[in-house]
Enzyme design. Structure first.
Site, mmCIF file in Angstrom:
data_model
loop_
_atom_site.group_PDB
_atom_site.id
_atom_site.type_symbol
_atom_site.label_atom_id
_atom_site.label_comp_id
_atom_site.label_asym_id
_atom_site.label_seq_id
_atom_site.Cartn_x
_atom_site.Cartn_y
_atom_site.Cartn_z
ATOM 1 N N HIS A 84 -2.333 3.467 10.359
ATOM 2 C CA HIS A 84 -2.549 3.080 9.104
ATOM 3 C C HIS A 84 -1.932 4.479 8.563
ATOM 4 C CE1 HIS A 84 -5.078 -0.512 9.218
ATOM 5 N NE2 HIS A 84 -4.254 -0.790 7.880
ATOM 6 N N LYS A 130 -5.021 6.679 4.317
ATOM 7 C CA LYS A 130 -6.353 6.068 4.378
ATOM 8 C C LYS A 130 -7.418 6.882 4.524
ATOM 9 C CE LYS A 130 -7.867 1.295 6.208
ATOM 10 N NZ LYS A 130 -8.196 1.073 5.329
#
Ligand SMILES: NC(=O)C1=CN([C@@H]2O[C@H](COP(=O)(O)OP(=O)(O)OC[C@H]3O[C@@H](n4cnc5c(N)ncnc54)[C@H](OP(=O)(O)O)[C@@H]3O)[C@@H](O)[C@H]2O)C=CC1
Ligand SMILES: O=C(O)C1=N[C@H](C(=O)O)C[C@H](O)C1
Length: 265
Positions: free
Chosen positions: A154, A158
């Site tokens: 990600h 995040k």
């Protein structure tokens, strides 16, 4: 359906506003952000890159929850845990996309689901929910001589790891093998780990750049490897899933529902 976006200025909040804007039968009825956010008082459409729609973002959840039929919540675990209690009081639909909850926070969501229809999923896309069902089936078929590893990547912003999706996939793999994920999960490896134990379900986390979300479930066996992979390139897939979940949950009895329920998987 009159729906509000919680975390309206966030990456997902903006995608949710755009998805609501193009979905027949939905009205963008409000947006919430934290007190002190520069988004307070601004038009929610403008924040999402649309023309103004005459709906200012507020920091008052009580007034907001009193006049909507549902909320879409992609915020932070502590925020969702507080806000879901308000949905229980107001008896409105609450769609939870937020990830990274503690066990104590999950118990509070369960309690709220006694009074409101709540749909919660670590990933609201059609593709990942299909992949979850497939992971369970493949784990059931292949057996423990195939080592299961879950890899995710990600963007650099995040905050939680492993991702909610990775945990969903791990849970599906554990169910396929009829074991508890908590008993078999290996979430970190460092230093003198010793050989891999048969039946472990491993997790590996990568973070960087602007990656929307990528997940692989790897089944590594003797002489062959089988992989399932999902790559998200547009947050619209999660947003459209969340809107679909809200429309599906409208009029349902209180309870905690999943995207598998919504999609009939
Ligand atoms: N289930 C799924 O399909 C998906 C889940 N997610 C999850 O959604 C969550 C949000 O992700 P993302 O949009 O990237 O994160 P962002 O940080 O971009 O957005 C979160 C927003 O929520 C706001 N917020 C925090 N607390 C409150 C509160 N009490 N009331 C109102 N707003 C609040 C934040 O404001 P501030 O910045 O001021 O704190 C921020 O604007 C994460 O947990 C992520 O893992 C993401 C994509 C898909
Ligand atoms: O934080 C994100 O961005 C995402 N979070 C979800 C997760 O934790 O799995 C879903 C998606 O992968 C994007």
């Amino acid at each position: 359906m009159r729906i509000a976006v919680l975390g309206a200025a966030g990456r997902m909040g903006q995608a949710l506003t755009r998805a609501l804007h193009t979905t027949p039968g939905c009205e963008i009825a409000g947006g919430l952000e934290t007190a002190g956010s520069p988004a307070i008082g601004r038009d929610i459409g403008e924040i999402a890159g649309l023309d103004p729609i005459g709906v200012p973002v507020t920091d008052d959840p009580h007034a907001l929850f009193a006049h909507v039929e549902g909320v879409l919540d992609f915020t932070l675990p502590h925020a969702t845990t507080e806000l879901v209690a308000l949905s229980a009081q107001a008896r409105i639909v609450h769609v939870i996309g937020t990830t990274g909850f503690s066990d104590e926070q999950l118990a509070r969501i369960d309690a709220a689901a006694r009074h409101a229809a709540i749909v919660k999923a670590g990933n609201m896309s059609m593709g990942v929910n299909l992949m979850t069902a497939l992971t369970k089936r493949v784990a059931e078929i292949l057996g423990p001589e195939f080592d299961i590893e879950i890899l995710e990547m990600h963007h650099r912003h995040k905050r939680d790891a492993p991702s909610g999706t990775a945990l969903m996939l791990g849970e599906a793999a554990a169910q396929g093998r009829a074991v508890g994920l908590a008993d078999r999960a290996v979430r970190t490896r460092d230093g003198e780990t010793g050989p891999r134990a048969e039946g472990d379900i491993g997790f590996a986390t990568l973070r960087g750049g602007d990656v929307v979300g990528e997940h692989s479930v790897i089944f590594a066996g003797p002489g062959e490897r089988f992989e399932l992979t999902h790559i998200a390139s547009d947050r619209g897939i999660f947003a459209r899933g969340a809107v679909r979940a809200a429309l599906w949950a409208r009029g349902r009895p209180p309870g905690l529902y999943s995207m598998a329920d919504v999609l009939g998987l």
